[in-house]
Scaffold this active site. Structure first.
Site, PDB file in Angstrom:
ATOM      1  N   ASN A  12      -5.530  -2.153  -2.093  1.00  0.00           N
ATOM      2  CA  ASN A  12      -6.785  -1.395  -2.054  1.00  0.00           C
ATOM      3  C   ASN A  12      -7.166  -1.068  -3.499  1.00  0.00           C
ATOM      4  O   ASN A  12      -6.563  -0.190  -4.115  1.00  0.00           O
ATOM      5  CB  ASN A  12      -6.562  -0.118  -1.226  1.00  0.00           C
ATOM      6  CG  ASN A  12      -7.764   0.812  -1.258  1.00  0.00           C
ATOM      7  OD1 ASN A  12      -8.848   0.425  -1.695  1.00  0.00           O
ATOM      8  ND2 ASN A  12      -7.575   2.038  -0.801  1.00  0.00           N
ATOM      9  N   TRP A  13      -8.172  -1.768  -3.999  1.00  0.00           N
ATOM     10  CA  TRP A  13      -8.543  -1.571  -5.409  1.00  0.00           C
ATOM     11  C   TRP A  13      -9.364  -0.316  -5.641  1.00  0.00           C
ATOM     12  O   TRP A  13      -9.620   0.060  -6.761  1.00  0.00           O
ATOM     13  CB  TRP A  13      -9.342  -2.792  -5.902  1.00  0.00           C
ATOM     14  CG  TRP A  13      -8.507  -4.009  -6.149  1.00  0.00           C
ATOM     15  CD1 TRP A  13      -7.167  -4.154  -5.957  1.00  0.00           C
ATOM     16  CD2 TRP A  13      -8.969  -5.261  -6.675  1.00  0.00           C
ATOM     17  NE1 TRP A  13      -6.767  -5.407  -6.316  1.00  0.00           N
ATOM     18  CE2 TRP A  13      -7.852  -6.105  -6.761  1.00  0.00           C
ATOM     19  CE3 TRP A  13     -10.217  -5.742  -7.074  1.00  0.00           C
ATOM     20  CZ2 TRP A  13      -7.947  -7.418  -7.237  1.00  0.00           C
ATOM     21  CZ3 TRP A  13     -10.315  -7.045  -7.541  1.00  0.00           C
ATOM     22  CH2 TRP A  13      -9.185  -7.868  -7.626  1.00  0.00           C
ATOM     23  N   LYS A  14      -9.851   0.291  -4.580  1.00  0.00           N
ATOM     24  CA  LYS A  14     -10.714   1.485  -4.714  1.00  0.00           C
ATOM     25  C   LYS A  14     -11.879   1.159  -5.652  1.00  0.00           C
ATOM     26  O   LYS A  14     -12.358   0.034  -5.643  1.00  0.00           O
ATOM     27  CB  LYS A  14      -9.875   2.679  -5.177  1.00  0.00           C
ATOM     28  CG  LYS A  14      -8.608   2.839  -4.327  1.00  0.00           C
ATOM     29  CD  LYS A  14      -7.861   4.089  -4.560  1.00  0.00           C
ATOM     30  CE  LYS A  14      -6.635   4.110  -3.646  1.00  0.00           C
ATOM     31  NZ  LYS A  14      -5.904   5.351  -3.683  1.00  0.00           N
ATOM     32  N   HIS A 109      -9.926   5.842   5.425  1.00  0.00           N
ATOM     33  CA  HIS A 109      -9.051   6.160   4.291  1.00  0.00           C
ATOM     34  C   HIS A 109      -9.213   7.634   3.927  1.00  0.00           C
ATOM     35  O   HIS A 109     -10.308   8.185   3.993  1.00  0.00           O
ATOM     36  CB  HIS A 109      -9.414   5.262   3.093  1.00  0.00           C
ATOM     37  CG  HIS A 109      -8.398   5.367   1.997  1.00  0.00           C
ATOM     38  ND1 HIS A 109      -8.397   6.399   1.093  1.00  0.00           N
ATOM     39  CD2 HIS A 109      -7.341   4.574   1.667  1.00  0.00           C
ATOM     40  CE1 HIS A 109      -7.379   6.243   0.254  1.00  0.00           C
ATOM     41  NE2 HIS A 109      -6.723   5.134   0.586  1.00  0.00           N
ATOM     42  N   GLU A 111      -9.425   9.113   1.188  1.00  0.00           N
ATOM     43  CA  GLU A 111     -10.434   9.403   0.149  1.00  0.00           C
ATOM     44  C   GLU A 111     -11.838   9.384   0.749  1.00  0.00           C
ATOM     45  O   GLU A 111     -12.709  10.143   0.330  1.00  0.00           O
ATOM     46  CB  GLU A 111     -10.301   8.408  -1.012  1.00  0.00           C
ATOM     47  CG  GLU A 111      -9.071   8.726  -1.858  1.00  0.00           C
ATOM     48  CD  GLU A 111      -8.478   7.544  -2.601  1.00  0.00           C
ATOM     49  OE1 GLU A 111      -9.140   6.487  -2.695  1.00  0.00           O
ATOM     50  OE2 GLU A 111      -7.332   7.670  -3.084  1.00  0.00           O
ATOM     51  N   GLU A 181      -0.547   6.736   5.715  1.00  0.00           N
ATOM     52  CA  GLU A 181      -0.661   7.098   4.309  1.00  0.00           C
ATOM     53  C   GLU A 181      -0.628   8.617   4.151  1.00  0.00           C
ATOM     54  O   GLU A 181      -1.662   9.287   4.264  1.00  0.00           O
ATOM     55  CB  GLU A 181      -1.994   6.589   3.747  1.00  0.00           C
ATOM     56  CG  GLU A 181      -2.138   5.078   3.782  1.00  0.00           C
ATOM     57  CD  GLU A 181      -3.015   4.585   2.632  1.00  0.00           C
ATOM     58  OE1 GLU A 181      -2.532   3.801   1.828  1.00  0.00           O
ATOM     59  OE2 GLU A 181      -4.172   5.030   2.546  1.00  0.00           O
ATOM     60  N   GLY A 187      -1.665   8.185  -4.800  1.00  0.00           N
ATOM     61  CA  GLY A 187      -2.039   8.328  -6.209  1.00  0.00           C
ATOM     62  C   GLY A 187      -1.276   9.408  -6.953  1.00  0.00           C
ATOM     63  O   GLY A 187      -1.639   9.781  -8.057  1.00  0.00           O
ATOM     64  N   SER A 227       1.567   5.608  -3.188  1.00  0.00           N
ATOM     65  CA  SER A 227       2.415   5.409  -4.372  1.00  0.00           C
ATOM     66  C   SER A 227       3.476   4.319  -4.183  1.00  0.00           C
ATOM     67  O   SER A 227       4.618   4.475  -4.630  1.00  0.00           O
ATOM     68  CB  SER A 227       3.049   6.731  -4.817  1.00  0.00           C
ATOM     69  OG  SER A 227       2.042   7.627  -5.248  1.00  0.00           O
ATOM     70  N   GLY A 249      -3.006   1.827  -6.678  1.00  0.00           N
ATOM     71  CA  GLY A 249      -2.902   1.612  -8.127  1.00  0.00           C
ATOM     72  C   GLY A 249      -2.076   0.389  -8.525  1.00  0.00           C
ATOM     73  O   GLY A 249      -2.498  -0.403  -9.379  1.00  0.00           O
TER      74      GLY A 249
HETATM   75  P1  PGA Z   1      -1.785   4.480  -4.196  1.00  0.00           P
HETATM   76  O1  PGA Z   1      -2.959   4.389  -3.143  1.00  0.00           O
HETATM   77  O2  PGA Z   1      -0.878   3.306  -3.963  1.00  0.00           O
HETATM   78  O3  PGA Z   1      -2.455   4.417  -5.549  1.00  0.00           O
HETATM   79  O4  PGA Z   1      -1.084   5.776  -3.969  1.00  0.00           O
HETATM   80  C1  PGA Z   1      -2.733   3.956  -1.826  1.00  0.00           C
HETATM   81  C2  PGA Z   1      -4.000   4.024  -1.021  1.00  0.00           C
HETATM   82  O5  PGA Z   1      -4.804   4.925  -1.232  1.00  0.00           O
HETATM   83  O6  PGA Z   1      -4.243   3.173  -0.141  1.00  0.00           O
END
Ligand code: PGA
Length: 268
Positions: A12-14, A109, A111, A181, A187, A227, A249
């Site tokens: 997931n590149w966001k 997600h 976010e 998640e 993150g 993470s 990330g």
């Molecule tokens: P992260 O993000 O690996 O940077 O913690 C995971 C995600 O939000 O899918």
């Protein structure tokens, strides 16, 4: 095979990597994949699948860049509206993505929930609409630190799943994937321990079994996200109920994909 559902690794590149960075990423990935060719060549269909979710603006570049890769990569969208078209400024729809051959999306997600008003109700609308359009969907669920510390993890997960899945139960044939998640792990560098991850995945699988039966529980892949790094991926993939990872990330660096894929191959 140790993994009855194979392994799915999703990046997931966001809001990272515009078209130029996307092109660079895939050209570096290509040379990395060459190194793995002897190991991936013998894989059977469905044993290891890789999906990447670039920002919408970079999807076309990604689409052009993945076709010459020595290992197939599926692309998906990070967010898709439930309506097929209309006056929804800033949104993209399922038919638009299907037109370019991308029937895959993330839904719910944390976010999107935290910053853009996604709720269980909108996650349900997206999930139902997209599955109805023959998409594959990765539905994200997870608890906050506070909810975990007060012993509410299971209740939170079951509420999130219970709110979205009833309308999607006929699609629990592998097209719906669930990503566990924990919000406190996203993150933050604080990964769930393998015990915490396996325990949450078992709760989710049990919920699927109790609510929709053995077949749904057996076919639905459950990914861990939060993470995930090249250091911890192996131990997470070795958990019996972890069918893959949703990586934020760390998915931005082509070199990490070698470790991710080697870990997946070792746990298959
Ligand atoms: P992260 O993000 O690996 O940077 O913690 C995971 C995600 O939000 O899918």
């Amino acid at each position: 095979m140790k993994k009855p559902r194979g392994i799915l690794l999703a990046g997931n590149w966001k809001m990272n990597q515009g078209p130029q960075a996307t092109e660079r990423f895939f050209s570096e990935l290509k040379s990395k994949f060459m190194q793995l060719q002897s190991k991936t060549g013998g894989l059977k269909q469905g044993e290891l699948e890789i999906c990447i979710f670039p920002p919408s603006l970079s999807i076309f570049t990604a689409l052009k860049s993945v076709s010459p890769l020595p290992f197939p990569i599926h692309l998906g969208a990070q967010n898709v509206h439930w309506e097929k078209n209309g006056a929804f400024t800033g949104e993209i729809s399922g038919p638009m993505l299907k037109e370019i051959g991308i029937p895959l999306a993330l839904v719910g997600h944390s976010e999107r929930r935290q910053y853009f008003g996604e709720t269980d109700a909108t996650a349900r609308k997206r999930t139902e609409s997209l599955l109805g359009q023959d998409f594959r969907v990765i539905l994200c669920v997870g608890e906050t630190r506070e909810q975990r510390d007060s012993g509410k993890t299971e209740a939170v997960l079951l509420k999130q799943l219970g709110a979205v899945l009833p309308g999607a139960h006929q699609h629990l044939d592998g097209r719906l994937v669930i990503a566990y998640e924990p919000i406190w792990a996203i993150g933050t560098g604080l990964t769930a321990t393998t015990v915490q991850a396996e325990e949450a995945h078992q709760m989710i699988r049990k919920f699927l079994w109790d609510s929709f039966g053995l077949q749904a529980a057996g076919k639905t892949r459950i990914l861990y996200g939060g993470s995930v790094t090249s250091e911890n991926i192996q131990s997470l993939l070795d958990c019996p109920n972890v069918d893959g990872a949703l990586i934020g990330g760390a998915s931005l660096k082509p070199e990490n994909w070698i470790t991710f894929m080697e870990a997946a191959l070792a746990s298959l």
